[in-house]
Design a protein around this motif. Structure first.
Motif, PDB file in Angstrom:
ATOM      1  N   GLU A 147       1.267   0.888  -7.661  1.00  0.00           N
ATOM      2  CA  GLU A 147       2.625   1.017  -8.203  1.00  0.00           C
ATOM      3  C   GLU A 147       2.961   2.479  -8.503  1.00  0.00           C
ATOM      4  N   ALA A 148       1.943   3.274  -8.821  1.00  0.00           N
ATOM      5  CA  ALA A 148       2.159   4.696  -9.093  1.00  0.00           C
ATOM      6  C   ALA A 148       2.116   5.539  -7.829  1.00  0.00           C
ATOM      7  N   GLY A 149       1.937   4.901  -6.666  1.00  0.00           N
ATOM      8  CA  GLY A 149       1.907   5.631  -5.409  1.00  0.00           C
ATOM      9  C   GLY A 149       0.560   6.239  -5.086  1.00  0.00           C
ATOM     10  N   ILE A 150      -0.510   5.807  -5.750  1.00  0.00           N
ATOM     11  CA  ILE A 150      -1.849   6.367  -5.552  1.00  0.00           C
ATOM     12  C   ILE A 150      -2.703   5.382  -4.771  1.00  0.00           C
ATOM     13  N   GLU A 151      -3.298   5.852  -3.690  1.00  0.00           N
ATOM     14  CA  GLU A 151      -4.200   5.033  -2.899  1.00  0.00           C
ATOM     15  C   GLU A 151      -5.572   4.944  -3.577  1.00  0.00           C
ATOM     16  N   VAL A 152      -6.318   3.879  -3.238  1.00  0.00           N
ATOM     17  CA  VAL A 152      -7.670   3.694  -3.751  1.00  0.00           C
ATOM     18  C   VAL A 152      -8.628   3.572  -2.569  1.00  0.00           C
ATOM     19  N   VAL A 153      -9.582   4.482  -2.501  1.00  0.00           N
ATOM     20  CA  VAL A 153     -10.623   4.471  -1.479  1.00  0.00           C
ATOM     21  C   VAL A 153     -11.958   4.250  -2.180  1.00  0.00           C
ATOM     22  N   LEU A 154     -12.775   3.360  -1.635  1.00  0.00           N
ATOM     23  CA  LEU A 154     -14.080   3.059  -2.226  1.00  0.00           C
ATOM     24  C   LEU A 154     -15.189   3.757  -1.459  1.00  0.00           C
ATOM     25  N   ASP A 155     -16.099   4.383  -2.175  1.00  0.00           N
ATOM     26  CA  ASP A 155     -17.336   4.896  -1.607  1.00  0.00           C
ATOM     27  C   ASP A 155     -18.269   3.703  -1.440  1.00  0.00           C
ATOM     28  N   VAL A 156     -18.661   3.394  -0.210  1.00  0.00           N
ATOM     29  CA  VAL A 156     -19.451   2.198   0.059  1.00  0.00           C
ATOM     30  C   VAL A 156     -20.785   2.577   0.701  1.00  0.00           C
ATOM     31  N   VAL A 157     -21.823   1.789   0.365  1.00  0.00           N
ATOM     32  CA  VAL A 157     -23.199   2.118   0.730  1.00  0.00           C
ATOM     33  C   VAL A 157     -23.774   0.957   1.533  1.00  0.00           C
ATOM     34  N   TYR A 158     -23.491   0.930   2.836  1.00  0.00           N
ATOM     35  CA  TYR A 158     -24.015  -0.125   3.700  1.00  0.00           C
ATOM     36  C   TYR A 158     -25.275   0.311   4.444  1.00  0.00           C
ATOM     37  N   ASN A 159     -25.766   1.503   4.188  1.00  0.00           N
ATOM     38  CA  ASN A 159     -26.922   1.996   4.940  1.00  0.00           C
ATOM     39  C   ASN A 159     -28.258   1.519   4.379  1.00  0.00           C
ATOM     40  N   ARG A 163       0.838  -1.199   0.000  1.00  0.00           N
ATOM     41  CA  ARG A 163       0.000   0.000   0.000  1.00  0.00           C
ATOM     42  C   ARG A 163       0.879   1.257   0.000  1.00  0.00           C
ATOM     43  N   PRO A 164       0.438   2.323  -0.668  1.00  0.00           N
ATOM     44  CA  PRO A 164       1.216   3.563  -0.625  1.00  0.00           C
ATOM     45  C   PRO A 164       1.330   4.165   0.774  1.00  0.00           C
ATOM     46  N   ARG A 165       0.286   3.939   1.623  1.00  0.00           N
ATOM     47  CA  ARG A 165       0.309   4.441   2.999  1.00  0.00           C
ATOM     48  C   ARG A 165       0.644   5.933   3.061  1.00  0.00           C
ATOM     49  N   VAL A 166      -0.089   6.734   2.321  1.00  0.00           N
ATOM     50  CA  VAL A 166       0.133   8.176   2.320  1.00  0.00           C
ATOM     51  C   VAL A 166      -0.299   8.747   3.670  1.00  0.00           C
ATOM     52  N   PRO A 167       0.563   9.476   4.361  1.00  0.00           N
ATOM     53  CA  PRO A 167       0.151  10.083   5.638  1.00  0.00           C
ATOM     54  C   PRO A 167      -1.033  11.013   5.426  1.00  0.00           C
ATOM     55  N   TRP A 168      -1.896  11.106   6.440  1.00  0.00           N
ATOM     56  CA  TRP A 168      -3.081  11.955   6.309  1.00  0.00           C
ATOM     57  C   TRP A 168      -2.696  13.403   5.982  1.00  0.00           C
ATOM     58  N   MET A 203      -6.475  -2.965 -11.501  1.00  0.00           N
ATOM     59  CA  MET A 203      -6.549  -1.503 -11.386  1.00  0.00           C
ATOM     60  C   MET A 203      -5.910  -1.043 -10.081  1.00  0.00           C
ATOM     61  N   VAL A 204      -6.290  -1.681  -8.985  1.00  0.00           N
ATOM     62  CA  VAL A 204      -5.760  -1.282  -7.684  1.00  0.00           C
ATOM     63  C   VAL A 204      -4.245  -1.467  -7.651  1.00  0.00           C
ATOM     64  N   HIS A 205      -3.766  -2.581  -8.181  1.00  0.00           N
ATOM     65  CA  HIS A 205      -2.330  -2.863  -8.159  1.00  0.00           C
ATOM     66  C   HIS A 205      -1.545  -1.815  -8.953  1.00  0.00           C
ATOM     67  N   LEU A 206      -2.026  -1.454 -10.132  1.00  0.00           N
ATOM     68  CA  LEU A 206      -1.307  -0.478 -10.953  1.00  0.00           C
ATOM     69  C   LEU A 206      -1.333   0.912 -10.326  1.00  0.00           C
ATOM     70  N   LEU A 207      -2.430   1.287  -9.711  1.00  0.00           N
ATOM     71  CA  LEU A 207      -2.479   2.574  -9.018  1.00  0.00           C
ATOM     72  C   LEU A 207      -1.519   2.568  -7.834  1.00  0.00           C
ATOM     73  N   ALA A 264      -9.988  -0.827 -16.142  1.00  0.00           N
ATOM     74  CA  ALA A 264      -8.684  -0.791 -16.816  1.00  0.00           C
ATOM     75  C   ALA A 264      -8.342   0.620 -17.272  1.00  0.00           C
ATOM     76  N   GLY A 265      -9.341   1.380 -17.682  1.00  0.00           N
ATOM     77  CA  GLY A 265      -9.108   2.763 -18.086  1.00  0.00           C
ATOM     78  C   GLY A 265      -8.651   3.637 -16.932  1.00  0.00           C
ATOM     79  N   MET A 266      -9.147   3.365 -15.719  1.00  0.00           N
ATOM     80  CA  MET A 266      -8.709   4.133 -14.555  1.00  0.00           C
ATOM     81  C   MET A 266      -7.244   3.881 -14.237  1.00  0.00           C
ATOM     82  N   ALA A 267      -6.727   2.726 -14.655  1.00  0.00           N
ATOM     83  CA  ALA A 267      -5.325   2.395 -14.365  1.00  0.00           C
ATOM     84  C   ALA A 267      -4.438   2.528 -15.584  1.00  0.00           C
TER      85      ALA A 267
END
Length: 766
Positions: free
Chosen positions: A309-321, A193-198, A303-307, A227-230
């Protein structure tokens, strides 16, 4: 038909060999999991009297998907219930097998019971789905009727169920998506993971389909896909912009509401979940879709793996409500048929009625351990198996509702803080819902961050709504609220035990999001224009705090050479730069909405959830104004990245920090004097200078000068701090591009501030 019984589905029951998976003290993991000789199956249906695993085969692929003769079904009765779980080991079932469940039990809607074995149900734990919903009476649990805006015409009409009617006997198998048995996850490269500090995080909110669909730099087969996102072109764009963290609008499998489909629309945003474990197949390349759910999942993981490798984190908007099933008169696809009283929040009355605190018709009941388990299992799956770096929780107040309303000690929120997998990820709450006590900004526990709507409203209010009021001769608000937001919103996020532990990074600052006006539309529309949504412009908020600067809407090309655009357009562009400066230079975690950096417009639509069209897609054919705005965004993010004074990790004290001699934050008036109580309380004060000293001996001090007045004025800059100087102006919101125009007057202790403008100064050390 007796209302307390369910119709028996007409298909023959085939009973292959099954055997118990375990003793009563143990059941297999929920879902369907491959073993060397078959599958282990487990599903929650605590009120059912029997549950069948239905194995579905396509025997004639040449027939339409809705033709029953296309399919063959084999039913396997499950064992149980063991603590509410039906389970079995079924030999001979292999990856790629389609399946679903049929739940037998009482049909008594007035008591909340909605078992109808005529309906094939999606596995809540399915990790792959194929097919789509065919909207009609077949996908309703109860008998239904047509509803529509104009009952005399077929267009714009859709089927709804009688909330307390008899069960519909039609077999739904050809009309609903099918769950798919997935193979064991292939071995992926070690998760790094890139683990970018907050404090260094810059969030970019984007839609998988809409972000690359119009990008000529992405090969056509990959546009609008995972694939286009990565793709290297997409990654290069994000990196050049200065993005560290990509937040994707929902990619869980979803379906659209019947009303939208009847009007030729779709739920473009995807906040209508059908599967919390399955990726949305529509966003995969055609090749992956044709290869099946395993290939779709591989594309997401790639997609997640390639992002990464570029140092970019991936956060998902999730809808559990909530889920896609809507109210009691809507779809019967999964949870409703398996265990309606367990999964959904009811009002406790008789007859039973759903309690809706989400505005969608239903609410998942987070008082129930099985609901909490489903959400946690889903989160761990996406974090561990797919590799994502965090989650943004839609309507997160719902997820913390117990028997007496929201509590920060809710078991789900405690689990997020303590789970060894989830607690180390980026967790972001949308801290409200539409139920009682729904606004909870600042109330979530660490390590969660939160969307800060008070920041949004303060920035819009100061630079747009209040300026519009002043232009109309009405009083304008002062700088106090805006200054609090620029300093990290300690009033909201500083309450903890011990105090101040969350820091300003807990505040996810934003001026726009997917929901609402874009940046360009904030400065071009006073009113929403949501006519394309088919709801007579009733949807969407009317409280936009926007300002059209005198003319509603955009001109064709924003021709600055003709009236009235010659006066309006330059000020609109300056206002966009003012808003960006507040967002990107404030203390806190900035979030940019995709396309704002190039002036994307939604034609005044502030609720484009149903617009899978150019209204929502990000264009790449940039004009000069778009290129200038893009360059400005890059420059401001570069300032933030280069200067530690702009990346506060802890709240300001208004005093020297331990081991330092300089006060960590200073405020000045336009005369260069420090702000005192009288200055802060001055009604309508619209000028302030914010000085943020560099934390080290060689770091720059940064000065933000704000003029929110409608007239120009000369500002005396504050005295230099010891060891720093002189003040150097590096940016002004009056500049179209970030480079200082030729002939611009140099500053020497004072600055001429144009009306409604921002300037940034540096004082270098060492």
């Amino acid at each position: 038909m007796d209302a307390t019984t369910s119709p028996e589905a007409p298909r023959p029951v085939v009973r292959p060999l099954v055997r118990p998976t375990a003793r009563r003290s143990h059941v297999p993991p929920l879902g369907v999991h491959v073993t060397p000789d078959g599958v282990d199956v487990a599903v929650v249906a605590s009120h059912a009297t029997a549950v069948d695993l239905c194995l579905v085969d396509v025997v004639d692929p040449g027939l339409p998907e809705t033709d029953p003769a296309r399919y063959r079904e084999r039913r396997v009765p499950l064992l149980g219930p063991t603590y509410g779980v039906w389970h079995a080991h079924v030999p001979g079932v292999r990856p790629g097998q389609r399946y679903g469940f049929r739940a037998h039990g009482p049909w008594d809607p007035r008591a909340g019971m909605r078992h109808n074995p005529a309906k094939l149900l999606v596995d809540p734990y399915a990790r792959g789905l194929v097919g789509s919903v065919t909207y009609g009476p077949e996908v309703l649990g109860a008998v239904g009727h047509l509803r529509g805006d104009d009952p005399t015409t077929p267009d714009g009409r859709w089927w709804v169920a009688e909330p307390y009617g008899d069960p519909d006997p039609t077999d739904s198998l050809p009309f609903v998506p099918h769950s798919v048995v997935m193979p064991p996850m292939p071995q992926a490269p070690p998760l790094t993971r890139p683990r970018v500090p907050w404090a260094e995080t810059v969030v970019y909110e984007a839609h998988v389909r809409g972000f690359t669909l119009l990008d000529p730099a992405v090969p056509e087969p990959l546009r609008g896909t995972y694939a286009g996102m990565a793709h290297p072109a997409t990654i290069a764009y994000l990196r050049d912009l200065g993005i560290t963290t990509l937040e994707l609008l929902p990619i869980h499998a979803s379906v659209s509401e019947p009303r939208l489909v009847a009007h030729g629309l779709t739920n473009y945003w995807g906040y209508s979940t059908l599967g919390f474990f399955a990726p949305e197949p529509r966003y995969a390349t055609r090749a992956a879709q044709e290869a099946g759910p395993a290939a779709v999942l591989d594309e997401v993981r790639g997609m997640v793996h390639l992002l990464h490798e570029a140092g970019i984190e991936v956060v998902l908007d999730v809808v559990y409500n909530h889920t896609c099933e809507g109210g009691d008169d809507q779809l019967h696809l999964s949870w409703r048929g398996l265990d309606n009283p367990l999964y959904y929040l009811h009002d406790g009355g008789t007859p039973a009625a759903l309690a809706d605190v989400t505005g969608t018709g239903n609410t998942l009941d987070f008082r129930r351990p099985r609901v909490i388990q489903m959400a946690l299992d889903s989160l761990r799956y996406w974090a561990q198996e797919v590799g994502v770096d965090g989650f943004r929780f839609d309507l997160a107040t719902t997820l913390g509702r117990g028997s007496y309303g929201f509590t920060a000690e809710h078991p789900f929120l405690v689990a997020l803080q303590t789970d060894p997998v989830l607690s180390g990820l980026k967790l972001i709450a949308e801290p409200w819902d539409v139920g009682p006590g729904g606004w909870q900004t600042g109330s979530f526990p660490p390590p969660m961050a939160e969307w800060n709507d008070r920041f949004r409203d303060a920035v819009r209010g100061f630079w747009l709504a209040s300026a519009a009021a002043g232009a109309a001769g009405r009083p304008m608000e002062g700088v106090r609220e805006l200054s609090t937001r620029l300093a990290g919103s300690a009033d909201l996020f500083g309450h903890s035990d011990p105090p101040l532990v969350r820091g300003p990074v807990a505040s996810v600052n934003y001026v726009t999001a997917h929901d609402g006006f874009t940046l360009a539309d904030l400065v071009a529309y006073d009113r929403k224009h949501n006519w394309a949504n088919g709801e007579d412009n009733r949807d969407g908020t009317g409280n936009n705090l926007s300002w059209n600067h005198g003319v509603e809407g955009h001109s064709a090309g924003d021709d600055t050479a003709t009236e009235p655009w010659s006066a309006v357009v330059p000020m609109r562009r300056r206002s966009q730069r003012n808003l960006l400066a507040m967002l990107l230079l404030a203390a806190g975690t900035p979030m940019i909405t995709a396309g704002d950096e190039v002036g994307r417009s939604q034609q005044g639509n502030n609720n484009a959830y149903a617009q899978d069209s150019e209204i929502s897609w990000v264009r790449r054919d940039h004009d000069d104004a778009a290129r200038d705005l893009l360059a400005t965004t890059r420059f401001l993010l570069g300032l933030r990245r280069e200067h530690p004074a702009l990346r506060a990790d802890s709240f300001f004290l208004g005093a020297p920090r331990r081991g330092e001699t300089r006060t960590d934050l200073l405020w000045f008036t336009e005369t260069g004097e420090q702000m005192d109580t009288r200055a802060w309380d001055e009604p309508g004060r619209r000028v302030v200078q914010m000085l943020r000293p560099g934390p080290g001996e060689t770091d720059c001090d940064v000065l933000l000068v704000l003029n929110g007045r409608l007239d120009d004025l000369d500002v005396k800059l504050p005295p230099l701090l010891e060891g720093a100087g002189p003040w150097e102006r590096v940016w002004s919101s009056t500049w179209d591009a970030p480079e200082e125009p030729a002939g611009e007057e140099r500053c020497s202790g004072s600055a001429t501030m144009d009306a409604l403008s921002v300037q940034v100064f540096l004082a270098r050390r060492g």
